[in-house]
Motif scaffolding. Sequence first.
Motif, PDB file in Angstrom:
ATOM      1  N   ALA A 102      55.749   5.840  65.186  1.00  0.00           N
ATOM      2  CA  ALA A 102      56.895   5.049  64.738  1.00  0.00           C
ATOM      3  C   ALA A 102      56.813   4.703  63.251  1.00  0.00           C
ATOM      4  N   TRP A 103      55.592   4.582  62.720  1.00  0.00           N
ATOM      5  CA  TRP A 103      55.420   4.196  61.325  1.00  0.00           C
ATOM      6  C   TRP A 103      55.373   5.371  60.358  1.00  0.00           C
ATOM      7  N   ILE A 104      55.195   6.586  60.866  1.00  0.00           N
ATOM      8  CA  ILE A 104      55.149   7.759  59.982  1.00  0.00           C
ATOM      9  C   ILE A 104      56.458   8.521  60.126  1.00  0.00           C
ATOM     10  N   GLU A 105      57.195   8.585  59.048  1.00  0.00           N
ATOM     11  CA  GLU A 105      58.504   9.238  59.068  1.00  0.00           C
ATOM     12  C   GLU A 105      58.387  10.680  59.564  1.00  0.00           C
ATOM     13  N   GLY A 106      59.220  11.013  60.547  1.00  0.00           N
ATOM     14  CA  GLY A 106      59.266  12.369  61.069  1.00  0.00           C
ATOM     15  C   GLY A 106      58.158  12.711  62.056  1.00  0.00           C
ATOM     16  N   ALA A 107      57.298  11.746  62.362  1.00  0.00           N
ATOM     17  CA  ALA A 107      56.182  12.026  63.262  1.00  0.00           C
ATOM     18  C   ALA A 107      56.627  11.992  64.718  1.00  0.00           C
ATOM     19  N   THR A 108      55.919  12.743  65.522  1.00  0.00           N
ATOM     20  CA  THR A 108      56.052  12.686  66.972  1.00  0.00           C
ATOM     21  C   THR A 108      54.736  12.127  67.507  1.00  0.00           C
ATOM     22  N   ARG A 129      49.215   8.982  53.397  1.00  0.00           N
ATOM     23  CA  ARG A 129      50.206   8.336  54.266  1.00  0.00           C
ATOM     24  C   ARG A 129      49.612   8.078  55.651  1.00  0.00           C
ATOM     25  N   GLU A 177      50.092  13.467  51.954  1.00  0.00           N
ATOM     26  CA  GLU A 177      50.237  13.410  53.415  1.00  0.00           C
ATOM     27  C   GLU A 177      49.024  12.737  54.047  1.00  0.00           C
TER      28      GLU A 177
END
Length: 134
Positions: free
Chosen positions: A80-86, A26, A23
């Motif tokens: 936008a580039w990290i899956e599942g991120a807010t 990433r 994590e």
Amino acid sequence: MALRWEAFLEDVRERGEYDTSREAERAARVVLALLGAHLVGNVRAELAARLPETLALILLNPLQAAEPLNPERFTRATAAWIEGATETTALWDIGAVLSTVADAAGDDLTERVLLQLPPGYDLLFGRPRPGHRP
């Protein structure tokens, strides 16, 4: 002197309170790819020299940016580039990575990095300037 890969990721993992190094990696990869698009010349090269080789290459071969992103847009781009991120979790990711970068860079280089960035990045690096309140 560059930080070792494991030491850098461990710092990011601790600051970001991530469960795994994966994590942290990433987050570091995304944030440094976006940051690299905003830095030029010797400053980018000097910063890369203080990072582990893999992350230095990401910084030196950044995502392309048409224009400098202010801190809010940088946060949205990270999300936008990290899956599942807010945007909230992206801000956490950015803080974990950039505060680690600032420690690796030292005060002088961090100040030169901040001079190349739009106003407000000092907070993202965990280095608020005196008299600057959000």
